[in-house]
Structure formats: C-alpha cells, structure tokens
Design an enzyme around this catalytic site. Structure first.
Site, PDB file in Angstrom:
ATOM      1  N   GLY A 292      -4.831  -0.700   4.642  1.00  0.00           N
ATOM      2  CA  GLY A 292      -4.075   0.051   3.651  1.00  0.00           C
ATOM      3  C   GLY A 292      -4.668   1.406   3.316  1.00  0.00           C
ATOM      4  O   GLY A 292      -5.756   1.757   3.739  1.00  0.00           O
ATOM      5  N   SER A 293      -3.940   2.190   2.575  1.00  0.00           N
ATOM      6  CA  SER A 293      -4.384   3.503   2.121  1.00  0.00           C
ATOM      7  C   SER A 293      -3.199   4.237   1.509  1.00  0.00           C
ATOM      8  O   SER A 293      -2.666   3.797   0.510  1.00  0.00           O
ATOM      9  CB  SER A 293      -4.994   4.324   3.252  1.00  0.00           C
ATOM     10  OG  SER A 293      -5.547   5.495   2.726  1.00  0.00           O
ATOM     11  N   ARG A 294      -2.752   5.337   2.170  1.00  0.00           N
ATOM     12  CA  ARG A 294      -1.646   6.110   1.611  1.00  0.00           C
ATOM     13  C   ARG A 294      -0.848   6.754   2.722  1.00  0.00           C
ATOM     14  O   ARG A 294      -1.387   7.154   3.751  1.00  0.00           O
ATOM     15  CB  ARG A 294      -2.190   7.201   0.686  1.00  0.00           C
ATOM     16  CG  ARG A 294      -1.144   7.740  -0.279  1.00  0.00           C
ATOM     17  CD  ARG A 294      -1.761   8.724  -1.227  1.00  0.00           C
ATOM     18  NE  ARG A 294      -1.549  10.105  -0.793  1.00  0.00           N
ATOM     19  CZ  ARG A 294      -2.157  11.151  -1.327  1.00  0.00           C
ATOM     20  NH1 ARG A 294      -3.043  10.991  -2.287  1.00  0.00           N
ATOM     21  NH2 ARG A 294      -1.902  12.370  -0.897  1.00  0.00           N
TER      22      ARG A 294
END
EC number: 4.1.1.65
Length: 215
Positions: free
Chosen positions: A184-186
């Site tokens: 995950g992240s953005r």
C-alpha cells in the site's frame, strides 16, 4: 454492463503479480515449520507465527476479480480519498491513500495508450505525510479520449517497491491491471480541466469500480 475483458466469476481471487519475492519465502518457511512441528514441540513455537505471517501475506497480495464500472474515469486504487486539490494548470488532483489492508493492485482509470512510464527515485516517508510527494514513485501518462491523463504511484514507509505491469506503448482497457505497490501507499490521478470530481475526502474507493468523475 461491466467491461468484458476484466469481468470474471464472482468469488474468484488470484494472487498479485510481483508478490512472489515476499510470498515464496514466507509460505515455504511456514510449510517447513509445520512439518517440523510434528516432530518437535519447540518447533511449534515457530510454526504458529510463521503460519500467521504466511496467511497475512496471502491476504495482503490478494488480487480479486472485479466487474468494471463504466464511466469516463474510474478509481485506479483501493483506499480512501485523502485529498482533492485544484492544480495551477487547471487540472484537479485526487489522492487516494492505500493502507496495508487494501488490495495493492492498481488499474487503468481509462482506456487508452500508455505513453510514458517513468520511475523516479526518492524517500520512503509515510504516504499521509505531505513530504511523501518526494517519495519514490512511478509516473504514468495515458493518451485517452479526455487527452493526457497523469497517474502517480507513490511508495510509502512500508511500500518500498512499485511494480509496473505494462510498458510504454501498451494499449489498455479501462480497469486493466497495470501495476502493484507492495503493502500500500498512495495513488494520485490528475483530472483534466473541465472534468468534475464525484468523490469526496474520506470516501472509500475500489479500483475499477468507484467512479471518480461526474457527467
């Protein structure tokens, strides 16, 4: 009707491409520890956390089939809308925060041709921090019916590897899998001037399903 090339029987789940460097060692360790646990009581202490870690990895790297929503622009990522910002050039940036519990596979927001895939080195601060804009990232450009669409995959404190699935020049259909951000992240997408946003900050999004523009 959902897009024919990306729809599939409901309930079918696959594992994400690019997950094997994490999955293979954890699953192998869990399997070996379970075998040894039958012969040694001490090995059971290792088998329990190893099996839990392997199960967690399988969950983190799930890649469920989706019935793709029709619309001009659909969400490229599972997550929560972190911010919606007007840009100086008239575009609107929609930032989607992906937690480690979200599906990590990203999808094409529109049909078109991938005109650019650029990896940019950087840091690894948490994705919810403003400084994350200087993190390692992959910048995508798509030639679409709306013109040039820019999308950025941004690595975070945990996600330190972005895996593009398709190279420059590839023609993609809306909702096609195009890449993976491990853990995950953005993901940021820039909507062209004149395209109205139909999501709000705090709203959950589902890649390939949630429409982010308004007619």
């Amino acid at each position: 009707m959902p897009h024919s090339q990306t729809s599939a029987p409901r309930g079918r789940v696959r594992l994400a491409r690019g997950a094997s460097p994490w999955l293979l060692p954890t699953v192998a360790t869990a399997a070996l520890s379970l075998v040894r646990a039958r012969r040694s009581g001490a090995a059971k202490a290792v088998a329990v956390p190893a099996t839990a870690l392997a199960a967690g990895m399988l969950w983190f790297f799930r890649d469920p089939e989706r019935e793709i929503t029709q619309g001009r622009v659909i969400s490229p990522a599972d997550g929560v809308v972190q911010s919606i910002m007007p840009w100086k050039d008239g575009r609107t940036r929609v930032a989607i925060f992906m937690s480690p519990l979200n599906v990590h596979v990203n999808r094409a927001p529109l049909s078109g041709t991938v005109t650019s895939v650029e990896h940019i080195p950087g840091g690894f601060v948490p994705a919810f921090n403003k400084e994350s804009e200087n993190n390692e990232r992959v910048v995508w450009h798509f030639d679409t019916e709306l013109g040039d669409i820019e999308m950025i995959q941004i690595a975070g404190a945990v996600a330190r590897r972005i895996v593009p699935y398709v190279p420059q020049g590839t023609k993609v259909e809306q909702g096609d899998r195009i890449g993976l951000i491990r853990f995950g992240s953005r993901v940021d997408i820039y909507l062209p001037e004149g395209v109205d946003v139909d999501v709000e900050v705090g709203q959950k999004t589902v890649a390939g399903v949630t429409r982010i523009d308004r007619d």
